[in-house]
Design a protein around this motif. Structure first.
Motif, PDB file in Angstrom:
ATOM      1  N   SER A 449      -5.842 -13.092 -14.884  1.00  0.00           N
ATOM      2  CA  SER A 449      -7.011 -13.913 -14.578  1.00  0.00           C
ATOM      3  C   SER A 449      -8.179 -13.599 -15.490  1.00  0.00           C
ATOM      4  CB  SER A 449      -7.464 -13.698 -13.145  1.00  0.00           C
ATOM      5  OG  SER A 449      -6.395 -13.526 -12.308  1.00  0.00           O
ATOM      6  N   LEU A 453      -8.122 -16.879 -17.628  1.00  0.00           N
ATOM      7  CA  LEU A 453      -8.677 -17.913 -16.764  1.00  0.00           C
ATOM      8  C   LEU A 453     -10.192 -17.853 -16.736  1.00  0.00           C
ATOM      9  CD1 LEU A 453      -6.139 -17.586 -13.859  1.00  0.00           C
ATOM     10  CD2 LEU A 453      -6.069 -19.130 -15.778  1.00  0.00           C
ATOM     11  N   GLY A 454     -10.766 -18.839 -16.114  1.00  0.00           N
ATOM     12  CA  GLY A 454     -12.212 -18.862 -15.967  1.00  0.00           C
ATOM     13  C   GLY A 454     -12.900 -19.265 -17.256  1.00  0.00           C
ATOM     14  N   ASN A 455     -14.074 -18.702 -17.472  1.00  0.00           N
ATOM     15  CA  ASN A 455     -14.844 -19.012 -18.675  1.00  0.00           C
ATOM     16  C   ASN A 455     -14.925 -17.776 -19.556  1.00  0.00           C
ATOM     17  OD1 ASN A 455     -15.586 -21.692 -18.151  1.00  0.00           O
ATOM     18  ND2 ASN A 455     -17.078 -20.981 -16.656  1.00  0.00           N
TER      19      ASN A 455
END
Lengths: 662, 211, 307
Positions: A449, A453-455
């Motif tokens: 993650s 993932l995310g920014n």
């Protein structure tokens, strides 16, 4: 078929010399070609040996003091040979793409690609020779060549330090090996491994001590606690394909050594079995707890390798308990689980290191706290990493689950069939293995993650690009293997059964029908899971087909000034759990707290260090340094003094010889 | 039925190791008194009925009712709500308490093939209770919880006397005497109003006495 | 055949009814009449008919995650003995596959939550990961001990305690039920571990991981968590119900135990406060201690020391 083996090794070795003839641009491809050709023929040979059940023997007559070197590829050696060959080829394939960028920087590859086939062939030979001196020589060649491969980036001081640390650790391990082998050789009078069986039978009291000595020696290579301290330094420092090769393949030669010693001991003792079981449980828990505390992408993978070696050790320990208590199902299931995990780990750990290498190539940093959002531009790497993360957490439908399933199975067999100490040990190991598995789930959801993932949590220097075709090819091959072993374990199990049967002793192994039946039902269950997942995804697609699907920003509770730094970071993600395992990890924090009503600058810095290094090794090194400092005056740089030392030595020796001959 | 009650007793000791609410300690001690009451009723047999009535009544009255009431009074008067997080966090405290219980079971196992009419299971659990009581005294910071740890220890001693009751009935009477002694001591505590000076106090202030 | 169809209907229809019972119990304790028992069905169908709002930060992982989670719970239901103590499939140590399939679902839930790049969901994901790590060892110890005493290792055989002597059976039943109930509270994210009604930072574990899901995704997640609670409840019910009853009576007892568990969950939610976040690990560790006690008691019983 036996004619495929030695020529295969020769082809691989020739790759070192042939690569010297080609320019840098083609070195990678040429080496891969040679390694690939050699590996293909060797794999065919090894597969044949496993399926036919007959070991193949070659004898090389070398001059004294080595004597006649017997190379026997029996079931155990064939198994190791098979996966070493295949994974080495994948590694060299990956290196074609990975090294491109270093070429643009102007580094020379000659030494690197010279030593790569040397290391591969030494690994292949070390699992097959049965002669003490030859074994130790090839072991040493393996350590040295891997050292040279490791310090490829040797402009960086840290890399070089890590390499020296690795070299010293390997040699400390070799000291234990030499002592163990010396005791055995002297007592048996010959250098051949087979003669050691008699030693163990006659000198029963030596078994435990010898086993501990060999465990210390091979355990240093494998990475058992407390001999593991080189691993988290060496693997991040090496180039990614070497990390994958070392972590996936080389440390398994340590496991091979332990298993080979076990085959030479006709009657394993209870002490051996409980010893390995306890150390492996601690290794597993310690490894993954430390992995949770790290921020360097490759260090996390290195500590996770320590954890997986612990799991393999648990399997070996349970198998040994089966041998000691004489429960056949326990032996077969335990060793099969260990061997399964050996192969599985080599596949998914090298896959993870390769994907990490792709991430490093794209972002040039290894600190995961600065990464994020890479899935948008590196879809393939993300999928490969996801495969690896699912496999290493031991989740169905991939191969990691199968190995752990076998080990759980062996423990349940032990619970049902044994005496009270065995039952208690099995229940404790059951809880331990479950805990280790759950912790690795935390670790790899965290890793995947935060990285993908995310920014993005910081801006990268150059735009993030996907990996090249050669790297993709290697990783696709590993993903296919992961899925194949996970979804159809029966075929892999047939190979493993051939190798595990060697621990059963002299009696021929009855075909374990119950295992095949259960494997069949297990496969059905896993397939149902896969099909159901696909079904639900399809259902979702059908449901949303004609509906309004709009895009918006993530719900942020009305806060208008959010930025990507407000995402959860790796330290935050692991901190609820790390608070619970504080005794195993040494976290140092440096805090500069916000002050006043409108705080200005504030900072928080945390770092962890390995407790074995901090409390055992570093103090020991300090003591040794202090002691050796007393002798510093001997090395004063004056050449005349050195000649004087030589003269004193000659005089003393002459006096001694004259006195002795009187 | 009796092993079941003993197991419930050991679970209450685990709860004591994990909780931080002082009123929960008191309620748990009362529950332990009630469990001991039922154990005496079921285990004693029918030989000596007056003795049995005396023992069970005393257990219920003193352990189950009187002492918890006294302690509750003290706690409510001084408005003590929670225990401070001790040197060892509650999580590790629970792990250590569980290991103490596991060693207690191990002791029971060691005794399991002994042929005398003692109860090995009682023995193991009672030893673990006594050690857990000591552990609570060592690791907690408020004096009132020390008193409660001592009460738990005393429950454990009582259980130990029950373990060998068949062999030495005299010792149960000694256990009851200990009980009554503690009750008088605590009553004296309450009546003489010392509790205002002591009850909410942190153990750290007592080190000033060291001269 | 009838048994299989009954089990399929049970898996599809019962979980949402279970949720309805819990909500109705909570309303009772709150002095309200509360929503109808069938309200969760209406919510589910409404969600299926809706479209979705997808966050721009997410990728295909976020789209896949709820489906894989629901599939994992449904596949795990294959091995649990349901009505009449029959399960769809059973083989040696299938409980390992059960536990790991649920873990695979949890993996995808966690990465789906982290995909949104929101700190709320990250908080929930990290707590969920940490607490589920504590549940696993206890679960395996309980099942391992049961496998020992029954001398078999698949779920349907383990739940058949008829070969165990009665006094040991009572102890095992009560202790396992307590331990599995604590596991249900932890995995189903109910008070005292998590409050399913609020989205405050203090109580964020499971509810907050699904903040950004909508439409069919949310429906799948609702169904999956309800089914997970029903599966763990089935484990409790199977331990309590003896094996030699007539199938219809056994099925009726099974459903009534589930309704009792739903009422108990609702009561616990209404009467207890949620534990402080730092005290939740102790609560879950308590389940592991009970599991240790179960295994120790069984070992002692076998060596004759349980007098």
């Amino acid at each position: 078929m036996t004619s495929l083996y030695l020529p295969g090794i020769f082809v691989i070795l020739s790759g070192s010399f042939i690569s010297l003839l080609f320019p840098d641009k083609m070195k990678g491809a040429v080496t891969s070609l040679c390694i690939g050709a050699g590996a293909a023929s060797i794999s065919v040979f090894a597969f044949n040996v496993l399926m036919s059940g007959e070991p193949a023997t070659f004898i090389l007559n070398l001059s004294e003091p080595i004597g006649a070197v017997r190379i026997t590829v029996d079931m155990l050696s064939a198994f190791f040979t098979l996966f070493i060959a295949i994974m080495s080829f994948t590694s060299s394939l990956y290196s074609i793409g990975y090294m491109k960028e270093y070429r643009d920087k102007g580094k020379t590859f000659a030494a690197h690609f010279f030593f790569l086939p040397v290391m591969v062939s030494s690994m292949l030979l070390v699992v097959a020779v049965q002669n003490v001196l030859a074994f130790l020589i090839i072991w040493e060649i393996m350590s040295l060549s891997s050292f040279f491969l490791l310090v490829f980036d040797n402009e960086k001081e840290e890399t070089f330090k890590a390499g020296i640390n690795y070299l010293v650790a390997m040699h400390i391990g070799v000291i234990f090996l030499i002592s163990g082998f010396t005791i055995l050789s002297i007592n048996s009078g010959s250098q051949d491994f087979n003669s050691f069986k008699a030693v163990f039978t006659e000198h029963n009291e030596l078994t435990n001590i010898l086993f501990i000595i060999f465990f210390a020696g091979f355990g240093t290579k494998a990475g058992f606690v407390p001999f593991h301290t080189w691993l988290p330094r060496a693997h991040p420092a090496a180039p990614s394909h070497i990390s994958g090769l070392m972590s996936g393949v080389m440390i398994k030669t340590g496991i091979y050594g332990i298993l080979r010693i076990i085959t030479l001991i006709p009657e394993p003792t209870f002490f051996m079995a409980y010893f390995i079981l306890l150390i492996s449980l601690f290794t597993g828990i310690f490894g993954i707890a430390n992995a949770l505390a790290q921020k360097n992408l490759k260090k996390i993978l290195a500590y996770s390798s320590i954890e997986n070696i612990g799991i393999i050790g648990i399997g070996i320990g349970v198998g040994l308990l089966g041998l000691a208590y004489n429960i056949e199902s326990l032996t077969i299931l335990g060793f099969s689980g260990a061997l399964f995990h050996v192969v599985n780990h080599s596949i998914f750990k090298s896959l993870l290191f390769f994907a990490a290498g792709g991430v490093y190539k794209a972002t040039h940093i290894l600190n995961i706290e600065k990464m994020g959002g890479l899935i948008k531009s590196m879809k393939f790497s993300a999928v490969f990493f996801l495969f690896g993360a699912l496999a290493i957490s031991g989740l169905p439908p991939f191969n990691g689950f199968i190995g752990e399933f076998f080990i759980y199975w062996s423990m349940i067999q032990g619970i049902q069939g044994g005496t009270v100490p065995l039952i208690v040990a099995m229940i404790v190991s059951l809880a331990g293995l479950a805990f280790i598995g759950a912790m690795s789930l935390i670790c790899f959801t965290n890793l995947f993650s935060i990285v993908f993932l995310g920014n993005p949590r910081s801006t990268f220097h150059s735009p993030v690009t996907e990996v090249t075709a050669a790297m993709k090819g290697a990783m696709i091959f590993q993903c296919v293997l992961i899925a194949a072993i996970g979804l159809a374990p029966v075929y892999a199990f047939k190979i493993i059964l051939a190798a595990a049967g060697i621990f059963h002793g002299a009696d021929p192994l009855t075909e374990p029908v119950f295992i095949f039946n259960t494997l069949g039902s297990l496969t059905t269950g896993i397939l149902i899971f896969t099909v159901t997942s696909a079904g639900f995804i399809l259902l979702r697609f059908l449901l949303l087909r004609n509906k309004n699907v709009s895009q918006f920003k993530t719900w942020d509770c009305g806060y208008q000034r959010g930025n990507s730094r407000m995402q959860y970071s790796s330290s935050s993600f692991t901190s609820p759990f790390l608070k619970l395992v504080k005794p195993l990890i040494n976290v140092k924090e440096k805090i500069r707290e916000p002050e006043g009503l409108f705080p200005g600058y504030a900072s928080y810095k945390s770092s962890t260090e390995d407790i074995f290094e901090a409390w055992i090794i570093n103090p020991a090194i300090k003591v040794i340094e202090k002691f050796l400092n007393l002798f510093r005056w001997i090395q004063n740089g004056n050449t005349q003094h050195y000649i004087l030392y030589g003269l004193i030595f000659l005089i003393l020796t002459t006096i001694w010889i004259m006195a002795a001959s009187k | 039925m009796i092993p079941f009650l003993i197991i419930l007793f050991s679970l209450t000791m685990l709860y004591l190791g994990a909780t931080s609410r002082v009123e929960a300690y008191i309620k748990t001690l009362a529950l332990q008194g009630v469990i001991l009451f039922f154990i005496i009723l079921l285990d004693y047999g029918t030989e000596n009925i007056p003795n049995l009535i005396f023992l069970s009544a005393e257990t219920l009255a003193v352990k189950g009712v009187l002492i918890p009431l006294v302690l509750m009074n003290v706690v409510r008067k001084n408005d003590i709500k929670r225990e401070i997080e001790p040197n060892i966090p509650f999580f590790f405290s629970l792990i250590i308490t569980s290991s103490i219980l596991a060693s207690g079971f191990y002791i029971s196992w060691l005794m399991s093939d002994v042929a005398i009419s003692a109860h090995p299971f009682f023995f193991g659990v009672s030893i673990s209770t006594i050690v857990t009581g000591l552990f609570i005294i060592i690791t907690r910071k408020k004096i009132i919880t020390h008193i409660m740890g001592f009460m738990a220890m005393e429950n454990g001693i009582f259980l130990l006397t029950l373990a060998i009751a068949k062999e030495m009935p005299f010792i149960v009477a000694i256990g009851v005497l200990l009980d009554i002694f503690i009750a008088v001591y605590l009553l004296g505590f309450l009546v003489n109003k010392i509790q205002d000076a002591f009850a909410g106090v942190h153990i750290g202030t007592l080190t000033k006495l060291k001269d | 055949m009838i048994g299989t169809i009954a089990n399929i209907l049970f898996i599809i229809l019962f979980p949402l009814f279970f949720t309805g019972c819990i909500n109705r119990t909570k309303s009772f304790w709150g002095g309200r009449q509360g929503p109808s028992l069938f309200q969760p069905y209406r919510d589910f169908v409404k969600l299926l008919k809706k479209g979705a709002v997808i966050s721009r930060t997410t990728s295909f992982i976020f789209a896949m995650a709820p489906s894989v989670t629901a599939a994992s719970v449904v596949s795990a239901a294959l091995f649990v003995p349901l009505l009449g103590k029959t399960s769809f499939m059973s083989f040696d140590i299938d409980f390992v596959l059960f536990a790991y399939m649920l873990a695979a679902g949890k993996f995808f839930t966690i990465i789906g939550a982290m995909d949104t790049g929101s700190s709320f969901e990250g908080m929930g994901a990290s707590r969920e990961a940490a607490f589920s790590a504590l549940v696993e060892p206890g679960f395996f110890i309980i099942l391992g001990s049961l496998a020992f005493i029954v001398n078999a290792s698949s779920f349907s055989e383990i739940m058949n305690l008829s070969s165990v002597s009665p006094d040991l059976r009572i102890i095992i039943t009560v202790l396992s039920s307590i331990a599995l109930f604590i596991m249900l509270l932890a995995e189903g994210c109910r008070v005292p571990v998590d409050d399913p009604n609020t989205h405050l930072e203090l109580t964020m574990i499971h509810e907050v991981m699904v903040l950004d899901n909508s439409g069919p995704d949310l429906a799948f997640i609702m169904y999956a968590s309800a089914l997970k609670m029903v599966l763990i409840g089935s484990l409790i019910a199977n331990i309590i119900i003896p094996a030699d009853l007539h199938p219809l009576i056994s099925a009726a007892a099974f459903i009534s135990i589930h309704l009792a568990i739903a009422a108990l969950i609702g009561t616990v939610e209404s009467l207890l406060a949620r534990l402080r976040m730092t005290h939740i690990p102790q609560f879950i560790l308590y389940m592991n201690s009970i599991a240790m006690v179960i295994s120790a008691v069984i070992v002692l019983y076998v060596s004759g020391g349980l007098r």
